[in-house]
Design a protein around this motif. Structure first.
Motif, mmCIF file in Angstrom:
data_model
loop_
_atom_site.group_PDB
_atom_site.id
_atom_site.type_symbol
_atom_site.label_atom_id
_atom_site.label_comp_id
_atom_site.label_asym_id
_atom_site.label_seq_id
_atom_site.Cartn_x
_atom_site.Cartn_y
_atom_site.Cartn_z
ATOM 1 N N SER A 304 0.777 -1.196 0.049
ATOM 2 C CA SER A 304 0.043 0.013 -0.039
ATOM 3 C C SER A 304 0.923 1.240 0.195
ATOM 4 O O SER A 304 1.725 1.234 0.977
ATOM 5 C CB SER A 304 -0.791 -0.110 1.286
ATOM 6 N N THR A 353 -4.955 -5.550 -8.227
ATOM 7 C CA THR A 353 -4.901 -4.039 -7.968
ATOM 8 C C THR A 353 -6.307 -3.263 -7.930
ATOM 9 O O THR A 353 -6.649 -3.052 -8.877
ATOM 10 C CB THR A 353 -3.885 -3.567 -9.024
ATOM 11 N N SER A 356 -8.614 2.343 -6.539
ATOM 12 C CA SER A 356 -8.713 3.321 -5.279
ATOM 13 C C SER A 356 -9.286 4.565 -5.478
ATOM 14 O O SER A 356 -9.160 5.251 -6.217
ATOM 15 C CB SER A 356 -6.865 3.860 -4.859
ATOM 16 N N PRO A 359 -6.112 7.762 -4.871
ATOM 17 C CA PRO A 359 -4.824 7.356 -5.080
ATOM 18 C C PRO A 359 -3.820 8.353 -4.258
ATOM 19 O O PRO A 359 -2.557 7.838 -4.383
ATOM 20 C CB PRO A 359 -4.670 7.284 -6.570
ATOM 21 N N THR A 362 -3.469 6.543 -1.059
ATOM 22 C CA THR A 362 -2.702 5.259 -1.235
ATOM 23 C C THR A 362 -3.653 4.550 -2.346
ATOM 24 O O THR A 362 -4.680 4.781 -2.583
ATOM 25 C CB THR A 362 -2.550 4.545 -0.011
ATOM 26 N N SER A 363 -2.670 3.529 -3.009
ATOM 27 C CA SER A 363 -3.254 2.562 -3.917
ATOM 28 C C SER A 363 -2.793 1.159 -3.119
ATOM 29 O O SER A 363 -1.774 1.244 -2.459
ATOM 30 C CB SER A 363 -2.890 2.491 -5.016
#
Length: 371
Positions: A304, A353, A356, A359, A362-363
């Protein structure tokens, strides 16, 4: 100088906008004059971006958003705040209204906007805004930064990225531990929304810092056993926070360097929260191989961190985080595909993946050890 083969020739339509004669002419042509005005305003907004950031810093440093949460500030009486003259405070408040943090009313009062209230409500945001002064000083000469020609202030604030954090100054550890304690709360919230921990028995947070992520994970998953691995200077401080959260019986704390020492065995999932982008590809390869060795067959690795937009450049991760890691003199922002490739080289498979929603916070990328 770059050669003609290194840059693709700009299309004719874009090239004509680079001619001064064309710019002079379109200012007198209806419709096109509006295009010229918008282009000029856009570029000036980029130029003044640093000033806007300093206005935000001044507002936050003076704690004005917090003062306005339950009250309004009258411009005539503002000079009493921190020895700033009334006319200078008025200038700051007016600028704060111009960038959308404050709202100016017809009677001269200023109130807080939603965006301004966010500086009080988002965990760690105030601390990060104040911390950015060091980054801004490093960015005063971006060409030297790009040429790696000067020492940077950020490289001294985050010493753990050098030689695995050996011989760190305790005062510096305290400083960045406090900053991470606040900023990691928001990262933990978004990370947990994107991770599936329902089938995880034991989660080890590698580079887990003060334990903020594990504290959040433990609250979300009451049956989850946990392990924290970080440098000895860091785990000493994490122990107290974990005890205060009432999680000592669920968190086993291990000390060491993930660049030099093997990770402890026992977890069926490992999390790396804002760890990889602090490090070079060579160090990332070492970290991923160590995680692979510590996980059982079928074990999960959760990464992350802010990630590059790659072929679709992201306005935050490919600007702010890219230059922040550059100023740290270690690491870089990577695309999910680049991280996946490094993980595959370490032996991981089954890459996921999820999209998000934020982003810039976080991703998340999930990989699994085959088995």
């Amino acid at each position: 100088m770059p050669t003609g083969q290194q840059f693709r020739r700009t299309g004719w339509f874009v090239r004509i906008f680079g001619h001064p004669d064309f710019q002079a002419r379109i200012r007198h042509i209806p419709i096109l004059s509006h295009v010229a005005a918008r282009n000029g305003q856009y570029l000036f907004e980029q130029v003044q971006g640093f000033v806007s950031a300093q206005v935000l810093f001044a507002l936050v440093a003076l704690d004005i958003p917090r003062r306005l949460l339950d009250d309004s500030l009258v411009e005539e009486g503002c000079g009493e705040l921190d020895d700033i003259p009334a006319e200078k405070m008025q200038l700051l408040l007016q600028a704060g209204a111009a960038i959308g943090i404050l709202k100016r009313h017809r009677d001269g009062r200023y109130s807080l906007t939603r965006q301004g209230a966010v500086t009080c409500g988002v965990p760690g945001l105030r601390e990060m805004i104040l911390h950015h002064q060091a980054f801004y000083r490093d960015m005063t000469d971006p060409l030297s930064l790009l040429r790696n020609a000067t020492a940077t202030e950020l490289s001294t604030i985050w010493p753990y990225v050098r030689d695995g954090g050996a011989g760190m100054d305790p005062a510096i550890v305290d400083s960045y531990s406090l900053l991470m304690a606040e900023s990691q709360k928001l990262v933990a919230q978004d990370s947990l929304r994107l991770m599936d921990l329902n089938r995880v028995r034991c989660l080890m947070d590698v580079g887990g810092g003060n334990g903020a992520f594990l504290i959040a994970a433990g609250g979300a998953q009451p049956e989850l056993d946990m392990m924290l691995f970080d440098l000895p200077e860091v785990t000493e401080r994490a122990r107290g926070r974990i005890e205060s959260a009432g999680l000592s019986h669920r968190v086993a704390i291990h000390s060491g360097s993930f660049l030099r020492d093997p990770l402890p065995i026992g977890a069926d999932a490992i999390s790396l929260i804002r760890v990889l982008y602090d490090h070079s590809d060579a160090h990332v390869a070492t970290i991923l191989k160590s995680c692979f060795a510590a996980l059982p067959p079928g074990g999960v690795l959760l990464v992350s961190e802010p990630m590059s937009g790659g072929t679709r450049p992201d306005s935050i991760t490919d600007v702010y985080f890219a230059f922040y890691t550059l100023a740290m003199r270690s690491g870089r922002t990577r695309t999910p595909q680049e991280i996946a490739s490094l993980a595959q080289a370490a032996g991981f498979r089954t890459i996921r993946t999820p999209a998000s929603p934020r982003p810039y916070v976080t991703s998340v990328l999930t990989v699994r050890r085959p088995g």
